[in-house]
Structure formats: structure tokens, C-alpha cells
Design an enzyme around this catalytic site. Structure first.
Site, PDB file in Angstrom:
ATOM      1  N   GLU A 188       0.861  -1.181   0.000  1.00 23.86           N
ATOM      2  CA  GLU A 188       0.000   0.000   0.000  1.00 23.86           C
ATOM      3  C   GLU A 188       0.891   1.224   0.000  1.00 23.86           C
ATOM      4  O   GLU A 188       1.700   1.409   0.914  1.00 23.86           O
ATOM      5  CB  GLU A 188      -0.856   0.046   1.272  1.00 23.86           C
ATOM      6  CG  GLU A 188      -1.975  -0.967   1.305  1.00 23.86           C
ATOM      7  CD  GLU A 188      -2.752  -0.895   2.615  1.00 23.86           C
ATOM      8  OE1 GLU A 188      -3.424  -1.877   2.945  1.00 23.86           O
ATOM      9  OE2 GLU A 188      -2.665   0.137   3.327  1.00 23.86           O
TER      10      GLU A 188
ATOM     11  N   ASP B  30      -5.869   8.829  10.681  1.00 18.52           N
ATOM     12  CA  ASP B  30      -4.523   8.365  11.022  1.00 18.52           C
ATOM     13  C   ASP B  30      -4.050   8.846  12.381  1.00 18.52           C
ATOM     14  O   ASP B  30      -4.333   9.961  12.799  1.00 18.52           O
ATOM     15  CB  ASP B  30      -3.532   8.819   9.947  1.00 18.52           C
ATOM     16  CG  ASP B  30      -3.680   8.007   8.675  1.00 18.52           C
ATOM     17  OD1 ASP B  30      -3.575   6.775   8.769  1.00 18.52           O
ATOM     18  OD2 ASP B  30      -3.910   8.595   7.608  1.00 18.52           O
TER      19      ASP B  30
END
Lengths: 398, 268
Positions: B49, B60
Site C-alpha cells: 500500500e 490516522d
């Protein structure tokens, strides 16, 4: 009141959020729809708005200012007289009461200048709940006094040191907290922004402003004002002012912060120069670069310092129902001084942007017409900023 | 057939689960990304990824936030990202997935962006702030370009919704293991194990199920594999390793950590 389909105002709005938040957003929407028409809920909220927050607020004829400008009759919707000093309490009482009905134990909020944080702390104290507030580290320095007020009111403050350390980062951090504590926590968002149903819910709680104007304007021998003006950061006081009046033929003007000028990068005039994009769960106009990275913003008033805007304003701009203009830092300070001296009312620097535009508009209207300015907050919190500004610009302002 | 689909088929025949590594492009600088990729491939990673930085990464945790900010400061732009992908493609056939936020694609237009990315060698997309409600244009652009759309689900996702999401997911389904943001280290929770089992049951082999967020040790990997995960996604731990490793040792250090994690995905 009409609900937008799928949480969309035309192209704008929606819910662009991590999957973890979907059940929480659905629970919120369901409860909001249930309680907003619940007679007991409405009665209880109305009680707190009157007895605790100080509603209704006056619609005040600013006679001295009107004479000085020499045009339309200028009326001030005095949200600055509310408990806490700003319109924010309309929304925080509504949402805190909803959170209580939803049996949420923990309330989190974001704040820019600190006004929403203070209003959240007050509403939570009033209703016997605890609040925790995320605030950009830079804003905690700029607005020390509000940090202390929140502490006094029993709020826990988390200074946010990520990103640009201002309001947008405080929202990011509040959303991260919500993702982490989704089952116990209610996120009390402070403006008409974010994923559906927040823009609708905040608008509805703030619509008390426009609904009162609608009644009070009759004292001035007219059915509706000829023009209505409010300042726009996220846009909650403006949408609350405009929304109940939208089906009249009133002219609406929203005023954004032009900071150091629209040609510089130091402003927050999202609707004036922004482009479409997705931030904080909504599709709306944003200040961003050609790569889709969000830009840092500037305004002398921390409450307007935000790179996005409520999705309903984006829709009202595209459908041309509302005009969106801007006022620079300099114009806002001039208007701040003008109102202070003419009427003995110290406006918040945010509201001073609306006054700056209103002066220009009123001048070109006839004496038989009326113009309403929503004075979203009082300026006590800003006197230090203005003092510093005047010291630096002493030659220009004498 | 897509590279990702092929990969899972190969792994099934070898009785292995996939190790998926997340890295942030341009972190800690532009020259680091290629050696990191080489290390991952050498260590036996199955899918990579590639994180593309966004100014406001609200799903995040601190490690990826910091990496995003540094990457942006070092000048990561879409143009050099596409060039980088082409360069990686010249070296390896490993499946590549772009993970970023919706606005990055939206700003260029979903069709234009996805066509360009696909041409450079990207196989699929992960957008943590893209809900299925808002995904119409994204899905049709991806379909047109034969790109995989990897959606996320969470332990609190209802079964009805799981089915809806699985229907529009291709490549693999990304199960977020915890209530939280990326990189949060916690003990393995029983609700996570239950969520893996339930997701597998509901999805019913339509797509493989990958588990990510907070996975940092070979032992974590083993436990999630035992619970039934088809893929294990590791991100923040790679970034932590990268952060403390000198440039000259990046490739070898990344390779050896990858190898240790990968060995836990093999049936014992």
C-alpha cells in the site's frame, strides 16, 4: 422543515467519514429526527434558551450608526447579549440536551477562538455533564483567556499540535477521538459543517435567530427586512439567520474574512475564491491547492479562520440565493471601531466583518428600507488583538 | 484478472496468508521510497500500500500524520508519485494499492485520476473517508478502469451494511481491527477476534478479508491469521522502523523485518 435528500444540498454535504463513525452518525440522525419534533424536548430547550441563555435577544435600531451612514435603517440582532457572549450557546444547549437524551456520558468538542468551547462548557455544566475540548495549540496561545474560562467551567482542554495547530486540526483531532471512543462519546460540533446530519442540525438550532427576526421586524413596520447580513466562518450564525427568511424576497449577504486581501494567500474567503472538495466529512468549497491539499488560512478573527464552509452556504452560493462577499482585516477593525464609538457596542471581530459590508450596502439604500445585521458575538475577547493592531497601525488609524 | 486477485489465488494454493505493507511515499525523503520498496519485496511482502500524503489525515494516528507532513514538506506531488509508481512497476509485478483521502482523487476528477494511476501501475485504491453512500462516481470510474476498490469495515459495522460494502469491494476488504486511528498499539481485543470471524462469515469468501490498524509484531500476525484473516496489514510499525534507520541500511532492515512478519503468515 425540509430535510435534504441523503444529506445533500445539491452537490454539497454528504457524509465522507471513516466506517467506524457510520453507526454513530446514524444513531445521531435517528435521535435528532425523533427529538426535534418532541414537545417535551422543545419545551425544555426553549426553557434553557430563555432562562439560561437570555433569549429572545433584542433587534436593536442602531440610530446613531444609521444617521452616520445616511442610508437604510440599520437593525442589529443582538446575539452578543447571550450568555457566554455569542450565538454559539444556541447550538450547544440544543446538542448537549440531545446528548443527554441519548444518554451519552462524554462530550467532546473542537474550538477555534474558544467561543464554541466556552459555550460547550457552559451548556454541559448547566445540564450536569462534563466536556473535553480540542483546541489548536496556536489558538490556545492567541486566546489564553478563553482557555482559562473553559478550565474554570470544568472543561478539559487538549492543545492540538498537529498540522497547522488551528481550528481545522482541532476538528481532525476531535474526529480521531470520536473514532476511538465512538460508543461512549458525543461529538458536539460547533458550526454548520461536518458530515450529515450536523449541517442540518446546527442550522436548525441556530434558526432561532432568524425566527426571532421574522417576528421582531414587524415592530419596524415592515414584513421582512430588505437586506440581511451576517459573517461566515463555518457559517452557523449566518445560516441560522438566513434560513427562516429564505422564502421571502429579502436580499442575503454573507461576509467572509478577506484577511490581508483576496489576492494574497492570507485570508479565509472560501466561498469567494475556493474550489469544490471534500474535508471533515462534507463536500463543500475549500481553500486548497491544485493537488487537493488544504491551505492554511488567515483572519484577524480566529472564529472565521477556517478553510472550509458549511455545505448549505456552498449550495446557496451556486443557486445565487445568497451573495457572498468579504471584508479585510483593516475593514473589520474600522467597522469594529465605528460601531463601538457610534453605539457603545463592542462587536466581536467576526461580527465586525458583517458590519463592514453592511455599511457599504446601507449607504446605497433608501431611508425607508431596513437592513438587519446579525451581531454574532461581543468583542471583549478581541480587545487585546485590536489593541495590538492599533499599535502597529497607529499612523493609519488616527 | 487483477494482480491482487491473482496474488490471493497463489497464496491460497500455497496455504499462506498475505502480508500487506503500508508505507508513505516520500518519507522520510524522496530517495528513500525505492530502497524501502526493494526491501519489502526482498523480504517477501505480498501487496504494497502506497500512502499518498494528505494535509488532513483524520483516520490516522500520530505516526502516519507525521509521515504525511514530512512527505508534503519534502515536496511530494502527484506527478512525482506517478513517476515513482512507473519506476516500481519496471522492477516488480507486486500488487500496488494507493491509500489516500477522497479529496486527492476528487480534486483531479475520479475518472482522470484513476485512469492515470492505473496506467502508471496502481492496481487498487483505499480511501478511509469514502463511505459507500458517496461512492457512485468513484465506483464507476474504478470499474471503467478495472481498478480495485478496497473499502473499510469496522467491528461496529452491522451485518446488513457489511453485505452492502462487500458487494462493491474488490481486491480485498479492509477490516479495521480496533476503535481508533492507525498505529494504536493495544493488546489484541476479543471484539477484534469476533469481528474477524463474523466478517469472514458474512462476506462468505466473496472477497478476502485483510485486517489492519495497530498490528506490530509477528505474534499479532499469528493470532489474526489463526482467527481467520486472509491478509494482515502493517503500516505504522514499518514507518517507525524507517524513521530510526539510516538511509544506507533501509533496504536490508526493511527486508529483515518484512521477512519476520511474513513468516508468521505461513501455515504451521
Amino acid at each position: 422543515m425540509k430535510l435534504p435528500k441523503n444529506g445533500r444540498f445539491g452537490d454539497f454535504g454528504g457524509k465522507y467519514i471513516p466506517e467506524t463513525l457510520i453507526p454513530a452518525i446514524e444513531e445521531l440522525e435517528e435521535n435528532y429526527l425523533k427529538f426535534k419534533n418532541d414537545e417535551d424536548f422543545k419545551k425544555e430547550l426553549d426553557h434553557y434558551l430563555r432562562a439560561y441563555a437570555g433569549r429572545p435577544t433584542p433587534l436593536y435600531f442602531a440610530k446613531n450608526l444609521t444617521e452616520k451612514i445616511g442610508g437604510a435603517k440599520i437593525l442589529l440582532k443582538r446575539e452578543d447579549l447571550l450568555h457566554g457572549g455569542a450565538h454559539k450557546i444556541n447550538n450547544t444547549l440544543g446538542q448537549a440536551l440531545l446528548a443527554k437524551k441519548m444518554k451519552k456520558k462524554r462530550i467532546i468538542a473542537e474550538t477555534g477562538a474558544g467561543q464554541h468551547g466556552v459555550a460547550t462548557a457552559m451548556a454541559c455544566s448547566c445540564l450536569g455533564m462534563k466536556s473535553e475540548v480540542y483546541m489548536g495549540y496556536k489558538d490556545t496561545i492567541r486566546q489564553k483567556l478563553n482557555v482559562f474560562r473553559m478550565n474554570l467551567l470544568g472543561s478539559k482542554i487538549y492543545p492540538v499540535k498537529s498540522g497547522s495547530q488551528t481550528l481545522k486540526d482541532a476538528i481532525n483531532e476531535a474526529i480521531r477521538d470520536w473514532i476511538t471512543n465512538v460508543e461512549t462519546t458525543y461529538y458536539l460540533l460547533g458550526s454548520a459543517v461536518g458530515p450529515h446530519p450536523y449541517p442540518v442540525m446546527v442550522r436548525d438550532f441556530q434558526s432561532v435567530i432568524g425566527n426571532e427576526i421574522k417576528k421582531q421586524i414587524k415592530e419596524f413596520h415592515t414584513q421582512v427586512p430588505d437586506a440581511v447580513i451576517a459573517c461566515i466562518g463555518g457559517g452557523s450564525n449566518a445560516i441560522g439567520t438566513f434560513y427562516p427568511l429564505l422564502d421571502s424576497d429579502t436580499e442575503f449577504i454573507g461576509v467572509e474574512a478577506a484577511g490581508k486581501g483576496l489576492k494574497t494567500h492570507h485570508h479565509s474567503a472560501t466561498l469567494n475564491v475556493g474550489t469544490k472538495g471534500v474535508l471533515h466529512g462534507m463536500m463543500t468549497y475549500l481553500l486548497q491547492n491544485e493537488e487537493g491539499q488544504i491551505q492554511e488560512t488567515h483572519s484577524i478573527s480566529a472564529g472565521l479562520d477556517y478553510p472550509g464552509v458549511g455545505p448549505e452556504h456552498a449550495y446557496l452560493k451556486d443557486t445565487k440565493r445568497v451573495k457572498y462577499r468579504s471584508a479585510t482585516d483593516d475593514e473589520a477593525v474600522d467597522a469594529f471601531l465605528l460601531l463601538t464609538r457610534a453605539e457603545g457596542i463592542i462587536p466581536a471581530l467576526e461580527s465586525a466583518h458583517a458590519i463592514a459590508e453592511a455599511i457599504k450596502v446601507a449607504e446605497n439604500m433608501s431611508k425607508s428600507e431596513t437592513i438587519v445585521i446579525t451581531l454574532s458575538g461581543r468583542g471583549d475577547k478581541d480587545v487585546e488583538v485590536v489593541e495590538e493592531y492599533l499599535r502597529k497601525n497607529v499612523k493609519n488609524k488616527k | 484478472m487483477s494482480r491482487i486477485k491473482n496474488k490471493f489465488r497463489d497464496l491460497r494454493s500455497k496455504k499462506e496468508k498475505a502480508l500487506i505493507a503500508y508505507i508513505m511515499v516520500g518519507y522520510p525523503n524522496n530517495n528513500a521510497t525505492i530502497p524501502i520498496i526493494r526491501g519489502l519485496v526482498k523480504g517477501g511482502v505480498d501487496i504494497i500500500e502506497l500512502g499518498f500524503p494528505f494535509s488532513d489525515p483524520l483516520a490516522d494516528g500520530p505516526v502516519i500524520q507525521n509521515a504525511s507532513m514530512i512527505s508534503l514538506k519534502k515536496g511530494t506531488k502527484l506527478n512525482n508519485f506517478f513517476k515513482l509508481v512507473k519506476k516500481i512497476r519496471n522492477e516488480t509485478n507486486i500488487p500496488l494499492v494507493l491509500m489516500t483521502y477522497t479529496n486527492i482523487l476528487y480534486k483531479q476528477g475520479f475518472s482522470k485520476f484513476i485512469a492515470k494511476a492505473k496506467k502508471a501501475g496502481v492496481d487498487g485504491f483505499i480511501l478511509p473517508d469514502m463511505s459507500i453512500e458517496e461512492s457512485k462516481d468513484y465506483l464507476s470510474a474504478a470499474k471503467k478502469n478495472n481498478a480495485d476498490t478496497i473499502f473499510l469495515v469496522s467491528p461496529n459495522t452491522s451485518n446488513i451494511r457489511l453485505k452492502k460494502i462487500a458487494k462493491v469491494t474488490t481486491g480485498f476488504l479492509y477490516l479495521v481491527s480496533i476503535y481508533g486511528t492507525t498505529g494504536m498499539k493495544t493488546k489484541i481485543q476479543q471484539y477484534t477476534i469476533n469481528a474477524i470471524k463474523n466478517t469472514k462469515k458474512i462476506v462468505n469468501a466473496k472477497v478476502p478479508v485483510g485486517v489492519g490498524f495497530g498490528i506490530s509484531t509477528p505474534d499479532d500476525v499469528k493470532k489474526f491469521v489463526a482467527a481467520g484473516a486472509d491478509a494482515i496489514i502493517v503500516g505504522s510499525s514499518f514507518l517507525r522502523l524507517i524513521q530510526k534507520t539510516q538511509m544506507s541500511q533501509l533496504e536490508s532492515k526493511v527486508a529483515s523485518f518484512t521477512k519476520r512478519m511474513k513468516s508468521s503468515t505461513k501455515a504451521t
